[in-house]
Design a protein around this motif. Sequence first.
Motif, short mmCIF file in Angstrom:
data_model
loop_
_atom_site.label_atom_id
_atom_site.label_comp_id
_atom_site.label_asym_id
_atom_site.label_seq_id
_atom_site.Cartn_x
_atom_site.Cartn_y
_atom_site.Cartn_z
N TYR A 187 0.86 -1.18 0.00
CA TYR A 187 0.00 0.00 0.00
C TYR A 187 0.89 1.23 0.00
N PHE A 188 0.66 2.11 -0.97
CA PHE A 188 1.47 3.31 -1.13
C PHE A 188 0.58 4.55 -1.06
N ARG A 189 1.01 5.50 -0.27
CA ARG A 189 0.36 6.82 -0.24
C ARG A 189 1.29 7.79 -0.93
N LEU A 190 0.78 8.47 -1.94
CA LEU A 190 1.59 9.45 -2.66
C LEU A 190 1.50 10.78 -1.93
N ASN A 191 2.61 11.45 -1.86
CA ASN A 191 2.66 12.73 -1.18
C ASN A 191 1.85 13.75 -1.97
N GLN A 192 0.72 14.14 -1.42
CA GLN A 192 -0.18 15.05 -2.13
C GLN A 192 0.43 16.42 -2.33
N ARG A 193 1.28 16.82 -1.43
CA ARG A 193 1.94 18.12 -1.60
C ARG A 193 2.83 18.10 -2.84
N ASP A 194 3.54 16.98 -3.05
CA ASP A 194 4.37 16.85 -4.26
C ASP A 194 3.49 16.81 -5.50
N MET A 195 2.39 16.06 -5.43
CA MET A 195 1.52 15.90 -6.58
C MET A 195 0.83 17.22 -6.94
N SER A 196 0.43 18.00 -5.93
CA SER A 196 -0.31 19.23 -6.21
C SER A 196 0.59 20.33 -6.80
N LYS A 197 1.90 20.20 -6.65
CA LYS A 197 2.83 21.17 -7.25
C LYS A 197 2.95 20.97 -8.76
N ILE A 198 2.50 19.82 -9.21
CA ILE A 198 2.58 19.45 -10.62
C ILE A 198 1.18 19.56 -11.20
N ASP A 199 1.05 19.57 -12.48
CA ASP A 199 -0.24 19.78 -13.11
C ASP A 199 -1.09 18.51 -13.16
N PHE A 200 -1.42 17.96 -11.99
CA PHE A 200 -2.34 16.83 -11.91
C PHE A 200 -3.72 17.37 -11.61
N HIS A 201 -4.73 16.74 -12.19
CA HIS A 201 -6.09 17.26 -12.15
C HIS A 201 -6.82 16.89 -10.86
N VAL A 202 -7.55 17.88 -10.32
CA VAL A 202 -8.44 17.67 -9.18
C VAL A 202 -9.82 18.14 -9.63
N CYS A 203 -10.81 17.29 -9.41
CA CYS A 203 -12.18 17.56 -9.87
C CYS A 203 -13.09 17.81 -8.67
N ASN A 204 -13.86 18.88 -8.72
CA ASN A 204 -14.78 19.20 -7.62
C ASN A 204 -15.81 18.09 -7.41
N ASP A 205 -16.30 17.48 -8.49
CA ASP A 205 -17.27 16.38 -8.35
C ASP A 205 -16.65 15.21 -7.60
N THR A 206 -15.38 14.91 -7.87
CA THR A 206 -14.71 13.81 -7.18
C THR A 206 -14.48 14.17 -5.72
N LEU A 207 -14.12 15.41 -5.44
CA LEU A 207 -13.98 15.85 -4.04
C LEU A 207 -15.31 15.69 -3.30
N TRP A 227 -17.67 13.56 -4.07
CA TRP A 227 -17.86 12.12 -3.91
C TRP A 227 -17.08 11.61 -2.70
N TRP A 228 -15.84 12.05 -2.54
CA TRP A 228 -15.03 11.64 -1.38
C TRP A 228 -15.67 12.09 -0.07
N ARG A 229 -16.30 13.26 -0.05
CA ARG A 229 -16.96 13.75 1.18
C ARG A 229 -18.07 12.80 1.63
N LYS A 230 -18.62 12.03 0.70
CA LYS A 230 -19.72 11.10 1.02
C LYS A 230 -19.23 9.71 1.41
N GLN A 231 -17.92 9.48 1.34
CA GLN A 231 -17.37 8.16 1.68
C GLN A 231 -17.14 8.07 3.19
N SER A 232 -16.83 6.87 3.65
CA SER A 232 -16.66 6.65 5.08
C SER A 232 -15.48 7.47 5.61
N PRO A 233 -15.52 7.83 6.90
CA PRO A 233 -14.39 8.55 7.49
C PRO A 233 -13.08 7.78 7.36
N GLU A 234 -13.12 6.45 7.45
CA GLU A 234 -11.91 5.63 7.33
C GLU A 234 -11.32 5.74 5.92
#
Length: 190
Positions: A42-62, A64-71
């Motif tokens: 299991y790998f967690r990518l450093n979001q700070r590193d990823m957000s400095k680069i032009d990777f896409h973040v979608c409000n609809d996906t955000l 969707w994540w708000r509706k998922q379990s806290p875990e």
Amino acid sequence: MSDNQPIEIMFDLETLSLQPNALVLTIGMVVFEGGNILSNHYFRLNQRDMSKIDFHVCNDTLEWWRKQSPEARKNAMDYDNEEPKPKHPYAVLQAINWIIKRCSNMETNTTSNTSPNILIWTNGYVDLMWLNNLYQYFDVHKPWKYWQERDFRTAKAMLPDVEIPNEPIAHHAMYDAMWQTKYLIKARGN
């Protein structure tokens, strides 16, 4: 590990978009051969590193994540969660390559075009696209060829239905990859 049977690897990715250049949060990886699960990672990518680069973040996906379990949210999106410690995407890809080469008995220092005897599985094309895009963006040699890539979602539709207990957390890349692997193994009768 047998010499003629391929090592199979199931990947699952969690992201913040459905676009090809989605910001990848986590990668789950299960290595198996026939009916035997050999390892999981299991790998967690450093979001700070990823957000400095032009990777896409979608409000609809955000949303969707708000509706998922806290875990699920904590495992995928908690910047301060240290289990496992977030890593730079380049380091994650190098770790994945090392695991693949080790499991397939391939020399760990090779950069040749030789492909190990492996099959790469993802749950649909989109996870594979995200994984391939990470390899391309960070200019890391991918140790498999296009003809070694498999789609679990299509295989699942063609295989008999089987009952597999749910994993503890839905939308957790490691648990999703494990469930998909168990399903594939059982449905194929391994």
